[in-house]
Design a protein around this motif. Structure first.
Motif, PDB file in Angstrom:
ATOM      1  N   ASN A  78       0.821  -1.210   0.000  1.00 25.49           N
ATOM      2  CA  ASN A  78       0.000   0.000   0.000  1.00 25.49           C
ATOM      3  C   ASN A  78       0.857   1.263   0.000  1.00 25.49           C
ATOM      4  O   ASN A  78       1.960   1.281   0.550  1.00 25.49           O
ATOM      5  N   LEU A  79       0.307   2.315  -0.572  1.00 25.73           N
ATOM      6  CA  LEU A  79       0.926   3.638  -0.557  1.00 25.73           C
ATOM      7  C   LEU A  79       0.083   4.499   0.376  1.00 25.73           C
ATOM      8  O   LEU A  79      -1.143   4.470   0.312  1.00 25.73           O
ATOM      9  N   ILE A  80       0.741   5.264   1.247  1.00 24.57           N
ATOM     10  CA  ILE A  80       0.038   6.025   2.275  1.00 24.57           C
ATOM     11  C   ILE A  80       0.340   7.506   2.096  1.00 24.57           C
ATOM     12  O   ILE A  80       1.499   7.906   2.023  1.00 24.57           O
ATOM     13  N   THR A  81      -0.710   8.322   2.033  1.00 25.50           N
ATOM     14  CA  THR A  81      -0.550   9.760   1.916  1.00 25.50           C
ATOM     15  C   THR A  81      -1.475  10.443   2.915  1.00 25.50           C
ATOM     16  O   THR A  81      -2.299   9.793   3.553  1.00 25.50           O
ATOM     17  N   LEU A  82      -1.319  11.741   3.065  1.00 20.69           N
ATOM     18  CA  LEU A  82      -2.132  12.514   4.003  1.00 20.69           C
ATOM     19  C   LEU A  82      -2.948  13.539   3.227  1.00 20.69           C
ATOM     20  O   LEU A  82      -2.405  14.248   2.379  1.00 20.69           O
ATOM     21  N   ALA A  83      -4.234  13.644   3.532  1.00 16.94           N
ATOM     22  CA  ALA A  83      -5.113  14.623   2.886  1.00 16.94           C
ATOM     23  C   ALA A  83      -5.027  15.928   3.670  1.00 16.94           C
ATOM     24  O   ALA A  83      -5.930  16.302   4.400  1.00 16.94           O
ATOM     25  N   MET A  84      -3.902  16.644   3.495  1.00 14.93           N
ATOM     26  CA  MET A  84      -3.616  17.785   4.367  1.00 14.93           C
ATOM     27  C   MET A  84      -3.875  19.141   3.751  1.00 14.93           C
ATOM     28  O   MET A  84      -3.877  20.135   4.448  1.00 14.93           O
ATOM     29  N   ASN A  85      -4.025  19.238   2.440  1.00 19.55           N
ATOM     30  CA  ASN A  85      -4.339  20.517   1.787  1.00 19.55           C
ATOM     31  C   ASN A  85      -3.331  21.604   2.154  1.00 19.55           C
ATOM     32  O   ASN A  85      -3.693  22.746   2.432  1.00 19.55           O
ATOM     33  N   GLY A  86      -2.054  21.248   2.178  1.00 22.15           N
ATOM     34  CA  GLY A  86      -1.023  22.221   2.539  1.00 22.15           C
ATOM     35  C   GLY A  86      -1.174  22.723   3.966  1.00 22.15           C
ATOM     36  O   GLY A  86      -0.760  23.823   4.300  1.00 22.15           O
ATOM     37  N   TRP A  87      -1.773  21.910   4.822  1.00 21.87           N
ATOM     38  CA  TRP A  87      -2.075  22.209   6.223  1.00 21.87           C
ATOM     39  C   TRP A  87      -3.113  23.312   6.366  1.00 21.87           C
ATOM     40  O   TRP A  87      -3.320  23.844   7.443  1.00 21.87           O
ATOM     41  N   ALA A  88      -3.807  23.647   5.289  1.00 23.35           N
ATOM     42  CA  ALA A  88      -4.909  24.606   5.365  1.00 23.35           C
ATOM     43  C   ALA A  88      -6.206  23.846   5.659  1.00 23.35           C
ATOM     44  O   ALA A  88      -6.279  22.627   5.503  1.00 23.35           O
ATOM     45  N   ASP A  89      -7.219  24.581   6.075  1.00 18.98           N
ATOM     46  CA  ASP A  89      -8.519  23.954   6.310  1.00 18.98           C
ATOM     47  C   ASP A  89      -9.145  23.500   4.997  1.00 18.98           C
ATOM     48  O   ASP A  89      -8.797  23.975   3.924  1.00 18.98           O
ATOM     49  N   GLY A  90     -10.101  22.613   5.146  1.00 17.09           N
ATOM     50  CA  GLY A  90     -10.797  22.069   3.986  1.00 17.09           C
ATOM     51  C   GLY A  90     -10.090  20.834   3.463  1.00 17.09           C
ATOM     52  O   GLY A  90      -8.888  20.645   3.665  1.00 17.09           O
ATOM     53  N   ALA A 130       1.654   7.207  13.036  1.00 18.46           N
ATOM     54  CA  ALA A 130       2.947   7.049  13.724  1.00 18.46           C
ATOM     55  C   ALA A 130       4.071   6.852  12.706  1.00 18.46           C
ATOM     56  O   ALA A 130       5.190   7.345  12.907  1.00 18.46           O
ATOM     57  N   ARG A 131       3.781   6.172  11.620  1.00 25.58           N
ATOM     58  CA  ARG A 131       4.790   5.995  10.551  1.00 25.58           C
ATOM     59  C   ARG A 131       5.189   7.348   9.971  1.00 25.58           C
ATOM     60  O   ARG A 131       6.356   7.627   9.754  1.00 25.58           O
ATOM     61  N   GLN A 133       4.942  10.188  11.554  1.00 22.04           N
ATOM     62  CA  GLN A 133       5.644  10.922  12.620  1.00 22.04           C
ATOM     63  C   GLN A 133       7.131  10.584  12.646  1.00 22.04           C
ATOM     64  O   GLN A 133       7.935  11.410  13.069  1.00 22.04           O
ATOM     65  N   GLU A 134       7.502   9.385  12.201  1.00 22.13           N
ATOM     66  CA  GLU A 134       8.918   9.016  12.125  1.00 22.13           C
ATOM     67  C   GLU A 134       9.651   9.915  11.132  1.00 22.13           C
ATOM     68  O   GLU A 134      10.845  10.145  11.267  1.00 22.13           O
ATOM     69  N   ILE A 135       8.944  10.422  10.162  1.00 21.29           N
ATOM     70  CA  ILE A 135       9.520  11.264   9.104  1.00 21.29           C
ATOM     71  C   ILE A 135       9.387  12.746   9.457  1.00 21.29           C
ATOM     72  O   ILE A 135      10.281  13.540   9.199  1.00 21.29           O
ATOM     73  N   ASP A 136       8.252  13.121  10.030  1.00 24.16           N
ATOM     74  CA  ASP A 136       7.961  14.526  10.332  1.00 24.16           C
ATOM     75  C   ASP A 136       7.669  14.684  11.824  1.00 24.16           C
ATOM     76  O   ASP A 136       6.559  14.408  12.274  1.00 24.16           O
ATOM     77  N   ALA A 137       8.657  15.138  12.569  1.00 24.24           N
ATOM     78  CA  ALA A 137       8.499  15.308  14.016  1.00 24.24           C
ATOM     79  C   ALA A 137       7.450  16.358  14.356  1.00 24.24           C
ATOM     80  O   ALA A 137       6.894  16.355  15.451  1.00 24.24           O
ATOM     81  N   ASN A 138       7.143  17.274  13.437  1.00 23.46           N
ATOM     82  CA  ASN A 138       6.145  18.322  13.668  1.00 23.46           C
ATOM     83  C   ASN A 138       4.758  17.957  13.141  1.00 23.46           C
ATOM     84  O   ASN A 138       3.897  18.823  13.018  1.00 23.46           O
TER      85      ASN A 138
END
Length: 169
Positions: A78-90, A130-131, A133-138
């Motif tokens: 599997n490939l895992i991504t985050l639906a973060m929108n550049g950390w903006a809302d929406g 958590a995976r 978080q291993e890459i991005d401490a923030n």
């Protein structure tokens, strides 16, 4: 007794570039990918770093093909991504499109594959977060900038679609 004050430890919210800057970088990345016919712009993840992929979705309103380049990590097949929108809302448009039409295609540095997308839930979400978080401490600090929970999106491989030949009668 000492009158010295101990410094108060505070969590400082991570800084995020202005929205116009984020959108410009996204456009430049897509432009480089397009200009080089896909030779530049995608990369495999490394031990402590995410990779980049291009996902091609079907528009939820238009039915037209849309594509975006995203960061990802691997979790088995599997490939895992985050639906973060550049950390903006929406929610990002690509994630809304995948919710409406979960079957899509991804292009990777070493080829393409057909996928089916879903949001990780419960223990799966916790493990995949958590995976990241291993890459991005923030990661938690960035996620706190959003008013809603950031979806952890699982892109599972699926078989190539089978198209029946059209037979004229």
């Amino acid at each position: 007794m000492s009158n010295e004050r101990k410094p108060v430890e505070r969590e400082v919210a991570p800084r995020v570039p202005p929205r116009w800057f984020v959108r410009t970088v996204w456009a430049l990345h897509r432009g480089v990918y397009r200009i080089t016919a896909g030779r530049v712009g995608l990369r495999r993840p490394r031990a402590r770093s995410w990779g980049t992929l291009r996902v091609i979705t079907t528009g939820r309103r238009t039915g037209c093909e849309h594509s975006v380049i995203l960061g990802y990590v691997e979790d088995g097949p599997n490939l895992i991504t985050l639906a973060m929108n550049g950390w903006a809302d929406g929610e990002p448009a690509w994630w809304l499109n995948l919710q409406a039409h979960p079957e899509a295609t991804v292009e990777l540095a070493d080829g393409s594959r057909f996928i089916s997308a879903h949001a990780a839930q419960g223990e799966e979400r916790d493990r995949l977060w958590a995976r990241w978080q291993e890459i991005d401490a923030n990661l938690d600090g960035h996620a706190a900038l959003r008013s809603t929970e950031t979806a952890v999106v699982v892109l599972e491989p699926r078989p190539e679609p089978h198209h029946e030949p059209h037979v004229l009668s």
